[in-house]
Design a protein around this motif. Structure first.
Motif, PDB file in Angstrom:
ATOM      1  N   LEU A 268       5.429  -0.649   4.507  1.00 13.03           N
ATOM      2  CA  LEU A 268       5.307  -0.556   3.054  1.00 13.03           C
ATOM      3  C   LEU A 268       4.105  -1.354   2.558  1.00 13.03           C
ATOM      4  O   LEU A 268       3.316  -0.867   1.729  1.00 13.03           O
ATOM      5  CB  LEU A 268       6.589  -1.059   2.404  1.00 13.03           C
ATOM      6  CG  LEU A 268       6.688  -0.983   0.877  1.00 13.03           C
ATOM      7  CD1 LEU A 268       6.438   0.432   0.381  1.00 13.03           C
ATOM      8  CD2 LEU A 268       8.053  -1.475   0.415  1.00 13.03           C
ATOM      9  N   LEU A 269       3.927  -2.570   3.059  1.00  7.52           N
ATOM     10  CA  LEU A 269       2.779  -3.378   2.656  1.00  7.52           C
ATOM     11  C   LEU A 269       1.472  -2.728   3.095  1.00  7.52           C
ATOM     12  O   LEU A 269       0.466  -2.773   2.371  1.00  7.52           O
ATOM     13  CB  LEU A 269       2.894  -4.788   3.231  1.00  7.52           C
ATOM     14  CG  LEU A 269       3.981  -5.671   2.629  1.00  7.52           C
ATOM     15  CD1 LEU A 269       4.065  -6.998   3.372  1.00  7.52           C
ATOM     16  CD2 LEU A 269       3.728  -5.929   1.144  1.00  7.52           C
ATOM     17  N   ALA A 270       1.477  -2.109   4.275  1.00  9.93           N
ATOM     18  CA  ALA A 270       0.269  -1.419   4.752  1.00  9.93           C
ATOM     19  C   ALA A 270      -0.079  -0.255   3.843  1.00  9.93           C
ATOM     20  O   ALA A 270      -1.263  -0.010   3.528  1.00  9.93           O
ATOM     21  CB  ALA A 270       0.467  -0.945   6.188  1.00  9.93           C
ATOM     22  N   GLU A 271       0.932   0.495   3.402  1.00 10.74           N
ATOM     23  CA  GLU A 271       0.686   1.616   2.491  1.00 10.74           C
ATOM     24  C   GLU A 271       0.141   1.120   1.159  1.00 10.74           C
ATOM     25  O   GLU A 271      -0.793   1.717   0.585  1.00 10.74           O
ATOM     26  CB  GLU A 271       1.981   2.391   2.265  1.00 10.74           C
ATOM     27  CG  GLU A 271       2.459   3.175   3.471  1.00 10.74           C
ATOM     28  CD  GLU A 271       3.804   3.834   3.235  1.00 10.74           C
ATOM     29  OE1 GLU A 271       4.377   3.623   2.140  1.00 10.74           O
ATOM     30  OE2 GLU A 271       4.289   4.559   4.125  1.00 10.74           O
ATOM     31  N   MET A 272       0.709   0.026   0.644  1.00  5.88           N
ATOM     32  CA  MET A 272       0.245  -0.523  -0.632  1.00  5.88           C
ATOM     33  C   MET A 272      -1.176  -1.044  -0.503  1.00  5.88           C
ATOM     34  O   MET A 272      -1.992  -0.891  -1.410  1.00  5.88           O
ATOM     35  CB  MET A 272       1.202  -1.616  -1.102  1.00  5.88           C
ATOM     36  CG  MET A 272       2.612  -1.098  -1.394  1.00  5.88           C
ATOM     37  SD  MET A 272       3.828  -2.392  -1.763  1.00  5.88           S
ATOM     38  CE  MET A 272       3.371  -2.812  -3.463  1.00  5.88           C
TER      39      MET A 272
END
Length: 351
Positions: A268-272
């Motif tokens: 999720l952090l990578a996508e953000m």
């Protein structure tokens, strides 16, 4: 209907619902907010907001609560974020400045962020792929083995044992010293992918007997900086979710299960992070995913507020930090805290 007034009504509903946890009715809006219109007009505005999918009525004869779409509109129309007070800024700066190394800085940050927001805090360790090299240390263990120690410019340390290829001449301290000096001269301060090109040039500029050693060290350095397993996160404040259990429709178990699988949060952090790096969004220093935007069933009733640290922009950042909590979140305060802590951590981890 005035779009500005409809937005004011939505802001009022979000504000009241976040603070009271109770559905908001038109009478409450009239009593608590100076909207400058009649109760009948407010009811019409609420009906239009409900039709647009921004608010919903959880029970018959009840007030309204914001939907994920309503929270999204609210967040997207935040003109400014209220800055922290001078005492708050001094407290954050003083607490993080006491960190003795990277591990201490990350652990202090995650505890501080959880305390400030009363949410689950998440901090990524600086990514080696995004970091620059501060120093490469080579320690001669035996004539055919060298300990390679990488120190990033964020203070992260990685160690790898290198066994030289068969047929390579035995090493001595003078050869190790030469290789160490040449690699550091070429590598210090560089990030991938420029790093490998610079290091490979070193192998072409040394004696043939030393070149295989240089190439072996180069392979270890670049493989370490590009391996996928090096990303990790730390969390704090999971107990805050238990206290907010009533914000979830059934149980917090799916949320707890999702955050226990750290790969979910890392993805999720990578996508953000990727979204923040897209053209036109690089200067948005706080990213927000609300409800279904997390794209994970277990997190569908949560929101994540995250910010990059360790660089002037998301593109230059070494990692992300953020908080996770129920969608009924005080977004302005949470976004302010996340942004401020990210900025102070950046000062700690960047030279």
């Amino acid at each position: 209907m005035s779009e500005d007034r409809r937005l004011d009504v939505l802001r009022a509903i979000v504000s009241d619902y976040v603070s009271t946890r109770e559905p908001v009715g038109s009478r409450t809006l009239v009593e608590r907010h100076s909207l400058g219109v009649s109760p009948a007009t407010i009811r019409n505005d609420m009906a239009a907001l409900e039709e647009a999918g921004y608010i919903t009525q959880p029970h018959t004869s009840a007030g309204r609560i914001p939907t994920d779409s309503g929270y999204r509109v609210f967040v997207d129309h935040l003109a400014t974020l209220k800055p922290l007070t001078p005492p708050e800024r001094r407290a954050i700066e003083s607490f993080l400045a006491q960190a003795v190394d990277l591990d201490d800085a990350v652990n202090r940050t995650v505890r501080l962020l959880s305390q400030l927001t009363q949410q689950v805090a998440v901090v990524q360790y600086p990514s080696l792929r995004r970091s620059g090299l501060r120093h490469v240390e080579l320690v001669l263990v035996s004539p055919d083995r060298v300990l390679v120690v990488l120190i990033s410019d964020t203070g992260r340390v990685e160690q790898r044992m290198l066994e030289l290829p068969t047929g390579t001449a035995d090493l001595d301290e003078s050869v190790v010293a030469e290789v160490r000096a040449r690699i550091n001269a070429a590598a210090v301060g560089r990030r991938m992918p420029a790093l490998r090109t610079a290091l490979e040039a070193v192998a072409d500029d040394v004696a043939p007997t030393v070149a295989p050693v240089v190439r072996a060290v180069v392979d270890v350095v670049t493989e370490t900086l590009t391996e996928d397993v090096e990303d990790r996160i730390v969390m704090a404040g999971t107990a805050h979710l238990a206290r907010a259990g009533f914000d979830f429709s059934h149980t917090i178990s799916p949320v707890l299960e999702a955050i226990e699988e750290q790969v979910v949060l890392m993805r999720l952090l990578a996508e953000m992070a990727a979204e923040q790096e897209t053209p036109g969004r690089e200067n948005n220093d706080v990213a927000v995913r609300i409800g279904v935007e997390t794209r994970h069933a277990g997190l569908s009733e949560t929101s994540v507020v995250a910010a990059p640290y360790g660089g002037a922009s998301a593109r230059d950042a070494v990692a992300f930090l953020g908080v996770l909590g129920p969608t009924r979140m005080d977004y302005p305060t949470t976004m302010t805290a996340v942004r401020a802590v990210a900025r102070y951590l950046s000062r700690v981890v960047t030279p």
